[in-house]
Design an enzyme around this catalytic site. Structure first.
Site, PDB file in Angstrom:
ATOM      1  N   TYR A  13       0.819  -1.205   0.000  1.00 18.13           N
ATOM      2  CA  TYR A  13       0.000   0.000   0.000  1.00 18.13           C
ATOM      3  C   TYR A  13       0.860   1.265   0.000  1.00 18.13           C
ATOM      4  O   TYR A  13       1.837   1.357   0.755  1.00 18.13           O
ATOM      5  CB  TYR A  13      -0.856   0.066   1.266  1.00 18.13           C
ATOM      6  CG  TYR A  13      -2.131  -0.730   1.279  1.00 18.13           C
ATOM      7  CD1 TYR A  13      -3.295  -0.237   0.700  1.00 18.13           C
ATOM      8  CD2 TYR A  13      -2.192  -1.963   1.930  1.00 18.13           C
ATOM      9  CE1 TYR A  13      -4.481  -0.950   0.759  1.00 18.13           C
ATOM     10  CE2 TYR A  13      -3.375  -2.691   1.991  1.00 18.13           C
ATOM     11  CZ  TYR A  13      -4.521  -2.171   1.405  1.00 18.13           C
ATOM     12  OH  TYR A  13      -5.695  -2.884   1.460  1.00 18.13           O
ATOM     13  N   ASP A  14       0.448   2.234  -0.797  1.00 21.53           N
ATOM     14  CA  ASP A  14       0.870   3.606  -0.548  1.00 21.53           C
ATOM     15  C   ASP A  14       0.177   4.051   0.740  1.00 21.53           C
ATOM     16  O   ASP A  14      -0.788   3.404   1.193  1.00 21.53           O
ATOM     17  CB  ASP A  14       0.459   4.480  -1.739  1.00 21.53           C
ATOM     18  CG  ASP A  14       0.718   5.944  -1.496  1.00 21.53           C
ATOM     19  OD1 ASP A  14       1.858   6.292  -1.142  1.00 21.53           O
ATOM     20  OD2 ASP A  14      -0.224   6.747  -1.640  1.00 21.53           O
TER      21      ASP A  14
END
Length: 223
Positions: A13-14
């Protein structure tokens, strides 16, 4: 989902704009910094275009000298530090989705352009720290996103090959980074970027809500 591809065993994930709703915090810091040092603030679109890249890179586009660059960074970070906990919050469904992925045994990593101190503070505030085995920030790499190096490092630390990983992000830079590293990519449509700019980077999946990720990992085993 393409049945010829292996199951997804890791989700990367960002952070800002993907797990954490931090757009208002970031924009307030930007406007304050520009007004302080330039006397006026360029249009918001000028800053939004660089979302997903390191702050140093962003600021450099506006600073008129090295000294001003350092001063603007200090102003931005001071303002961010003062307002961080009030303005940053997890997106709806983020905490529950991450917890369910972890319950299923999916390996999890954060790959962000935010510095480590702020990332860890934000993750703690969102209540997701315990679920992430790996956190990659610009301090860990020579080349930040959109270069593939941050994603490649996360995969190496997780011990998962790219074809078994999904990178979820809200910016075109995330899509470029994940694709170059060989992962599948999923565009988070709840972030600040227009849908068209994300589609231009050919993500494998479009996510309308956080929970949509769960439908992409049907082969994950419960712990």
């Amino acid at each position: 989902m393409n049945d010829s591809l292996p199951d997804i065993r890791a989700v990367l994930y960002d952070f800002d704009g993907t797990l954490a709703d931090s757009t208002e915090l970031i924009m307030r810091c930007y406007r304050h910094t520009m007004a302080t040092h330039l006397g006026e603030c360029p249009p918001d679109e000028a800053w939004l275009a660089g979302f997903g890249t390191p702050l140093e890179t962003q600021i450099a586009r506006f600073a008129r000298s090295d000294d001003e660059h350092h001063a603007m960074l200090a102003t931005y970070r001071e303002h961010q530090d003062a307002h961080h906990d009030t303005l940053l919050r997890p997106f709806p469904g983020a905490v529950e989705t991450v917890a369910e992925l972890a319950r299923r045994g999916v390996a999890l990593a954060v790959v962000t352009s935010k510095l480590r101190r702020g990332t860890l503070r934000g993750m703690e505030l969102c209540g997701i720290t315990e679920h992430f085995d790996v956190v990659i920030t610009p301090e860990d790499v020579e080349n930040a996103k959109p270069h593939p190096e941050p994603v490649q490092l996360a995969l190496a630390r997780l011990g998962v090959p790219p074809e078994e990983a999904l990178f979820v992000g809200d910016s075109p830079h995330d899509m470029v980074s994940g694709r170059a590293a060989g992962t599948r990519t999923a565009a988070a449509l709840w972030g600040p970027f227009p849908r068209a700019s994300l589609l231009a980077e050919r993500p494998d999946f479009l996510l309308e809500r956080q929970q949509d990720v769960l439908g992409l990992v049907p082969g994950a085993r419960a712990r």
